[in-house]
Design a protein around this motif. Sequence first.
Motif, PDB file in Angstrom:
ATOM      1  N   LYS A 153       0.982  -1.181   0.022  1.00  0.00           N
ATOM      2  CA  LYS A 153       0.102  -0.017  -0.055  1.00  0.00           C
ATOM      3  C   LYS A 153       1.005   1.152   0.058  1.00  0.00           C
ATOM      4  O   LYS A 153       0.504   2.296  -0.763  1.00  0.00           O
ATOM      5  CB  LYS A 153      -1.100   0.048   1.264  1.00  0.00           C
ATOM      6  CG  LYS A 153      -1.957   1.217   1.244  1.00  0.00           C
ATOM      7  CD  LYS A 153      -2.985   0.925   2.247  1.00  0.00           C
ATOM      8  CE  LYS A 153      -4.062   2.105   2.558  1.00  0.00           C
ATOM      9  NZ  LYS A 153      -4.817   2.025   3.602  1.00  0.00           N
ATOM     10  N   ALA A 154       2.039   1.226   0.604  1.00  0.00           N
ATOM     11  CA  ALA A 154       3.244   2.337   0.586  1.00  0.00           C
ATOM     12  C   ALA A 154       3.635   2.497  -0.763  1.00  0.00           C
ATOM     13  O   ALA A 154       4.439   3.385  -0.630  1.00  0.00           O
ATOM     14  CB  ALA A 154       4.061   2.188   1.848  1.00  0.00           C
ATOM     15  N   GLY A 155       3.388   1.301  -1.748  1.00  0.00           N
ATOM     16  CA  GLY A 155       4.281   1.768  -2.777  1.00  0.00           C
ATOM     17  C   GLY A 155       5.275   0.776  -2.931  1.00  0.00           C
ATOM     18  O   GLY A 155       6.138   0.833  -3.969  1.00  0.00           O
ATOM     19  N   ASP A 156       5.487  -0.016  -2.277  1.00  0.00           N
ATOM     20  CA  ASP A 156       6.628  -1.064  -2.289  1.00  0.00           C
ATOM     21  C   ASP A 156       6.221  -2.296  -3.420  1.00  0.00           C
ATOM     22  O   ASP A 156       5.392  -3.140  -2.835  1.00  0.00           O
ATOM     23  CB  ASP A 156       6.928  -1.821  -1.134  1.00  0.00           C
ATOM     24  CG  ASP A 156       8.424  -2.633  -1.135  1.00  0.00           C
ATOM     25  OD1 ASP A 156       8.732  -2.953  -2.260  1.00  0.00           O
ATOM     26  OD2 ASP A 156       9.189  -2.685  -0.045  1.00  0.00           O
ATOM     27  N   THR A 157       6.540  -2.304  -4.690  1.00  0.00           N
ATOM     28  CA  THR A 157       6.325  -3.454  -5.485  1.00  0.00           C
ATOM     29  C   THR A 157       7.375  -4.665  -5.568  1.00  0.00           C
ATOM     30  O   THR A 157       7.274  -5.264  -6.531  1.00  0.00           O
ATOM     31  CB  THR A 157       6.068  -2.652  -6.880  1.00  0.00           C
ATOM     32  OG1 THR A 157       7.493  -1.896  -7.239  1.00  0.00           O
ATOM     33  CG2 THR A 157       5.219  -1.682  -6.892  1.00  0.00           C
ATOM     34  N   SER A 158       8.149  -4.784  -4.490  1.00  0.00           N
ATOM     35  CA  SER A 158       9.187  -5.977  -4.706  1.00  0.00           C
ATOM     36  C   SER A 158       8.464  -7.300  -4.668  1.00  0.00           C
ATOM     37  O   SER A 158       7.239  -7.203  -4.263  1.00  0.00           O
ATOM     38  CB  SER A 158      10.020  -5.808  -3.430  1.00  0.00           C
ATOM     39  OG  SER A 158      10.660  -4.647  -3.240  1.00  0.00           O
ATOM     40  N   GLU A 159       9.268  -8.427  -5.156  1.00  0.00           N
ATOM     41  CA  GLU A 159       8.527  -9.530  -5.330  1.00  0.00           C
ATOM     42  C   GLU A 159       8.056 -10.159  -3.790  1.00  0.00           C
ATOM     43  O   GLU A 159       8.666  -9.409  -2.778  1.00  0.00           O
ATOM     44  CB  GLU A 159       9.525 -10.551  -5.682  1.00  0.00           C
ATOM     45  CG  GLU A 159       9.645 -10.369  -7.332  1.00  0.00           C
ATOM     46  CD  GLU A 159      10.669 -11.289  -7.862  1.00  0.00           C
ATOM     47  OE1 GLU A 159      10.614 -12.476  -7.480  1.00  0.00           O
ATOM     48  OE2 GLU A 159      11.488 -11.013  -8.892  1.00  0.00           O
ATOM     49  N   ILE A 160       7.192 -10.923  -3.832  1.00  0.00           N
ATOM     50  CA  ILE A 160       6.612 -11.397  -2.462  1.00  0.00           C
ATOM     51  C   ILE A 160       7.846 -12.195  -1.642  1.00  0.00           C
ATOM     52  O   ILE A 160       7.804 -11.832  -0.403  1.00  0.00           O
ATOM     53  CB  ILE A 160       5.597 -12.480  -2.665  1.00  0.00           C
ATOM     54  CG1 ILE A 160       4.901 -12.740  -1.274  1.00  0.00           C
ATOM     55  CG2 ILE A 160       6.054 -13.723  -3.330  1.00  0.00           C
ATOM     56  CD1 ILE A 160       4.062 -11.626  -0.758  1.00  0.00           C
TER      57      ILE A 160
END
Length: 230
Positions: free
Chosen positions: A42-49
Amino acid sequence: MILTADELKWIDDRLKIYDIQYREIYDEIADHIITAIEEKRKAGDTSEIKYLFQEVVDKHFDGYQGIEKLAASQESTYKQTVQSLWVQSIKYYLNWPALVLTVIAVLLSLQLPNVKIVRGLMLAMCVVLAFLPVIYAYTALPGSLRYLKGKKSLLRDHFITKAAVPAMFLNLVIYLPHGFALMSEKGDNWQLFNHILPPLGMLIVMAFVILNLATIRFCREFLAKSLIVT
Protein backbone atom coordinates in the motif's frame (compact mmCIF):
# COMPACT_ATOMS: atom_id res chain seq x y z
CA MET A 1 -3.11 -3.56 -1.26
CA ILE A 2 -4.59 -7.07 -1.03
CA LEU A 3 -2.23 -9.86 -2.00
CA THR A 4 -3.06 -12.19 -4.87
CA ALA A 5 -4.07 -15.81 -4.38
CA ASP A 6 -0.68 -16.96 -5.69
CA GLU A 7 1.16 -14.69 -3.24
CA LEU A 8 -0.94 -15.94 -0.33
CA LYS A 9 -0.21 -19.53 -1.34
CA TRP A 10 3.50 -18.73 -1.55
CA ILE A 11 3.42 -17.36 2.01
CA ASP A 12 1.55 -20.43 3.22
CA ASP A 13 4.06 -22.76 1.58
CA ARG A 14 6.98 -20.74 2.93
CA LEU A 15 5.68 -20.82 6.49
CA LYS A 16 5.61 -24.61 6.40
CA ILE A 17 9.38 -24.67 6.85
CA TYR A 18 9.00 -23.17 10.33
CA ASP A 19 8.35 -25.33 13.38
CA ILE A 20 4.81 -24.14 14.10
CA GLN A 21 2.79 -27.12 15.30
CA TYR A 22 -0.55 -25.57 16.15
CA ARG A 23 -3.15 -23.96 13.91
CA GLU A 24 -3.97 -21.03 16.22
CA ILE A 25 -0.34 -19.88 16.47
CA TYR A 26 0.26 -20.47 12.76
CA ASP A 27 -2.75 -18.31 11.85
CA GLU A 28 -1.65 -15.46 14.14
CA ILE A 29 1.85 -15.37 12.67
CA ALA A 30 0.55 -15.69 9.10
CA ASP A 31 -1.97 -12.88 9.61
CA HIS A 32 0.75 -10.64 11.04
CA ILE A 33 3.06 -11.25 8.08
CA ILE A 34 0.30 -10.81 5.48
CA THR A 35 -0.88 -7.56 7.07
CA ALA A 36 2.68 -6.18 7.20
CA ILE A 37 3.30 -7.07 3.55
CA GLU A 38 -0.02 -5.52 2.47
CA GLU A 39 0.94 -2.30 4.27
CA LYS A 40 4.23 -2.23 2.38
CA ARG A 41 2.43 -2.74 -0.91
CA LYS A 42 0.00 0.00 0.00
CA ALA A 43 2.96 2.30 0.66
CA GLY A 44 4.21 1.67 -2.87
CA ASP A 45 6.69 -1.16 -2.41
CA THR A 46 6.34 -3.40 -5.49
CA SER A 47 9.11 -5.85 -4.62
CA GLU A 48 8.54 -9.55 -5.19
CA ILE A 49 6.70 -11.41 -2.47
CA LYS A 50 9.77 -13.42 -1.44
CA TYR A 51 11.74 -10.23 -0.70
CA LEU A 52 8.86 -8.60 1.17
CA PHE A 53 8.31 -11.77 3.18
CA GLN A 54 11.93 -11.99 4.26
CA GLU A 55 12.04 -8.30 5.12
CA VAL A 56 9.00 -8.63 7.37
CA VAL A 57 10.36 -11.78 9.02
CA ASP A 58 13.71 -10.14 9.71
CA LYS A 59 12.26 -6.84 10.92
CA HIS A 60 9.19 -8.00 12.87
CA PHE A 61 10.34 -11.39 14.16
CA ASP A 62 14.13 -11.14 14.17
CA GLY A 63 14.50 -13.87 11.58
CA TYR A 64 13.80 -17.60 11.46
CA GLN A 65 14.63 -18.29 15.10
CA GLY A 66 12.48 -15.35 16.16
CA ILE A 67 9.38 -16.94 14.65
CA GLU A 68 10.04 -20.24 16.39
CA LYS A 69 10.65 -18.48 19.71
CA LEU A 70 7.39 -16.58 19.29
CA ALA A 71 5.55 -19.81 18.50
CA ALA A 72 6.93 -21.43 21.67
CA SER A 73 6.04 -18.35 23.72
CA GLN A 74 2.49 -18.26 22.36
CA GLU A 75 2.04 -21.95 23.09
CA SER A 76 3.14 -21.41 26.69
CA THR A 77 0.72 -18.48 27.05
CA TYR A 78 -2.20 -20.53 25.74
CA LYS A 79 -1.39 -23.39 28.12
CA GLN A 80 -1.18 -21.06 31.11
CA THR A 81 -4.52 -19.48 30.22
CA VAL A 82 -6.23 -22.85 29.91
CA GLN A 83 -4.67 -24.14 33.15
CA SER A 84 -5.70 -21.01 35.04
CA LEU A 85 -9.29 -21.35 33.86
CA TRP A 86 -9.30 -25.03 34.84
CA VAL A 87 -8.07 -24.29 38.37
CA GLN A 88 -10.69 -21.53 38.76
CA SER A 89 -13.43 -23.96 37.74
CA ILE A 90 -12.29 -26.54 40.29
CA LYS A 91 -12.07 -23.94 43.07
CA TYR A 92 -15.55 -22.68 42.19
CA TYR A 93 -17.10 -25.92 43.49
CA LEU A 94 -14.69 -26.55 46.37
CA ASN A 95 -16.80 -24.66 48.90
CA TRP A 96 -18.71 -25.20 52.13
CA PRO A 97 -22.08 -26.04 50.50
CA ALA A 98 -20.39 -28.77 48.43
CA LEU A 99 -18.65 -30.12 51.55
CA VAL A 100 -21.87 -30.15 53.58
CA LEU A 101 -23.77 -31.86 50.76
CA THR A 102 -21.01 -34.47 50.49
CA VAL A 103 -21.06 -35.18 54.23
CA ILE A 104 -24.86 -35.55 54.19
CA ALA A 105 -24.72 -37.91 51.21
CA VAL A 106 -22.04 -40.06 52.87
CA LEU A 107 -23.95 -40.22 56.15
CA LEU A 108 -27.13 -41.26 54.35
CA SER A 109 -25.18 -43.95 52.49
CA LEU A 110 -24.45 -45.62 55.82
CA GLN A 111 -28.03 -46.86 55.68
CA LEU A 112 -27.47 -48.56 52.31
CA PRO A 113 -26.90 -52.34 52.29
CA ASN A 114 -23.60 -53.55 50.90
CA VAL A 115 -25.17 -55.57 48.10
CA LYS A 116 -24.35 -56.02 44.43
CA ILE A 117 -27.17 -53.83 43.13
CA VAL A 118 -26.09 -50.87 45.28
CA ARG A 119 -22.46 -51.21 44.19
CA GLY A 120 -23.53 -51.54 40.56
CA LEU A 121 -25.70 -48.44 40.77
CA MET A 122 -22.85 -46.39 42.25
CA LEU A 123 -20.48 -47.61 39.55
CA ALA A 124 -23.03 -46.75 36.86
CA MET A 125 -23.36 -43.22 38.26
CA CYS A 126 -19.57 -42.82 38.21
CA VAL A 127 -19.34 -43.99 34.60
CA VAL A 128 -22.06 -41.59 33.42
CA LEU A 129 -20.53 -38.67 35.29
CA ALA A 130 -17.05 -39.54 34.01
CA PHE A 131 -17.93 -39.46 30.31
CA LEU A 132 -20.63 -36.79 30.25
CA PRO A 133 -18.11 -33.88 30.14
CA VAL A 134 -16.27 -35.44 27.19
CA ILE A 135 -19.51 -35.77 25.24
CA TYR A 136 -20.52 -32.24 26.17
CA ALA A 137 -17.13 -30.80 25.21
CA TYR A 138 -17.04 -32.55 21.85
CA THR A 139 -20.56 -31.46 20.89
CA ALA A 140 -19.89 -27.90 22.11
CA LEU A 141 -16.82 -27.51 19.90
CA PRO A 142 -17.32 -25.39 16.78
CA GLY A 143 -17.42 -27.53 13.66
CA SER A 144 -14.36 -25.74 12.30
CA LEU A 145 -12.30 -27.22 15.14
CA ARG A 146 -14.13 -30.51 15.55
CA TYR A 147 -13.22 -31.57 12.02
CA LEU A 148 -9.99 -29.61 11.68
CA LYS A 149 -7.51 -31.09 9.22
CA GLY A 150 -3.82 -30.46 8.85
CA LYS A 151 -2.13 -28.80 11.82
CA LYS A 152 -3.21 -29.67 15.34
CA SER A 153 -5.38 -27.29 17.32
CA LEU A 154 -3.76 -26.33 20.60
CA LEU A 155 -7.03 -25.14 22.08
CA ARG A 156 -9.05 -28.13 20.93
CA ASP A 157 -6.48 -30.54 22.35
CA HIS A 158 -6.46 -28.84 25.75
CA PHE A 159 -10.23 -28.40 25.71
CA ILE A 160 -10.84 -32.13 25.21
CA THR A 161 -8.00 -33.13 27.57
CA LYS A 162 -9.45 -31.15 30.47
CA ALA A 163 -12.93 -32.49 29.75
CA ALA A 164 -11.48 -36.01 29.95
CA VAL A 165 -10.16 -35.56 33.51
CA PRO A 166 -13.24 -37.25 35.09
CA ALA A 167 -12.71 -40.22 32.79
CA MET A 168 -9.08 -40.42 33.94
CA PHE A 169 -10.31 -40.31 37.54
CA LEU A 170 -12.66 -43.22 36.75
CA ASN A 171 -9.66 -45.28 35.69
CA LEU A 172 -8.12 -44.67 39.12
CA VAL A 173 -11.35 -45.60 40.88
CA ILE A 174 -11.65 -48.87 38.95
CA TYR A 175 -8.20 -49.97 40.07
CA LEU A 176 -8.67 -48.80 43.67
CA PRO A 177 -10.17 -52.11 44.96
CA HIS A 178 -7.13 -54.02 43.73
CA GLY A 179 -4.96 -52.17 46.22
CA PHE A 180 -7.27 -53.12 49.06
CA ALA A 181 -7.38 -56.71 47.84
CA LEU A 182 -3.61 -56.91 48.17
CA MET A 183 -3.84 -55.72 51.77
CA SER A 184 -6.26 -58.52 52.60
CA GLU A 185 -3.42 -61.00 52.36
CA LYS A 186 -1.83 -59.45 55.46
CA GLY A 187 -4.85 -59.25 57.71
CA ASP A 188 -8.49 -58.22 57.91
CA ASN A 189 -8.09 -55.00 55.96
CA TRP A 190 -10.24 -56.34 53.14
CA GLN A 191 -13.09 -56.94 55.59
CA LEU A 192 -12.73 -53.36 56.78
CA PHE A 193 -12.83 -52.12 53.22
CA ASN A 194 -15.89 -54.27 52.50
CA HIS A 195 -17.64 -52.80 55.54
CA ILE A 196 -17.10 -49.18 54.52
CA LEU A 197 -17.80 -49.75 50.83
CA PRO A 198 -21.21 -47.98 50.62
CA PRO A 199 -20.03 -44.69 52.23
CA LEU A 200 -16.73 -44.87 50.33
CA GLY A 201 -18.66 -45.42 47.10
CA MET A 202 -20.90 -42.43 47.85
CA LEU A 203 -17.84 -40.29 48.60
CA ILE A 204 -16.44 -41.23 45.19
CA VAL A 205 -19.77 -40.47 43.52
CA MET A 206 -19.82 -37.01 45.12
CA ALA A 207 -16.25 -36.44 44.00
CA PHE A 208 -17.42 -37.24 40.47
CA VAL A 209 -20.35 -34.85 40.82
CA ILE A 210 -18.09 -31.97 41.86
CA LEU A 211 -15.49 -32.79 39.21
CA ASN A 212 -18.22 -33.14 36.60
CA LEU A 213 -19.74 -29.75 37.41
CA ALA A 214 -16.33 -28.10 37.45
CA THR A 215 -15.41 -29.60 34.08
CA ILE A 216 -18.64 -28.49 32.41
CA ARG A 217 -18.20 -25.03 33.90
CA PHE A 218 -14.67 -24.96 32.50
CA CYS A 219 -15.98 -25.85 29.04
CA ARG A 220 -18.61 -23.12 29.14
CA GLU A 221 -16.18 -20.50 30.39
CA PHE A 222 -13.64 -21.63 27.82
CA LEU A 223 -16.08 -21.01 24.99
CA ALA A 224 -17.62 -17.86 26.51
CA LYS A 225 -14.23 -16.18 26.83
CA SER A 226 -13.61 -16.90 23.15
CA LEU A 227 -10.46 -18.88 23.89
CA ILE A 228 -11.52 -20.90 20.87
CA VAL A 229 -11.84 -18.77 17.79
CA THR A 230 -14.70 -19.93 15.59
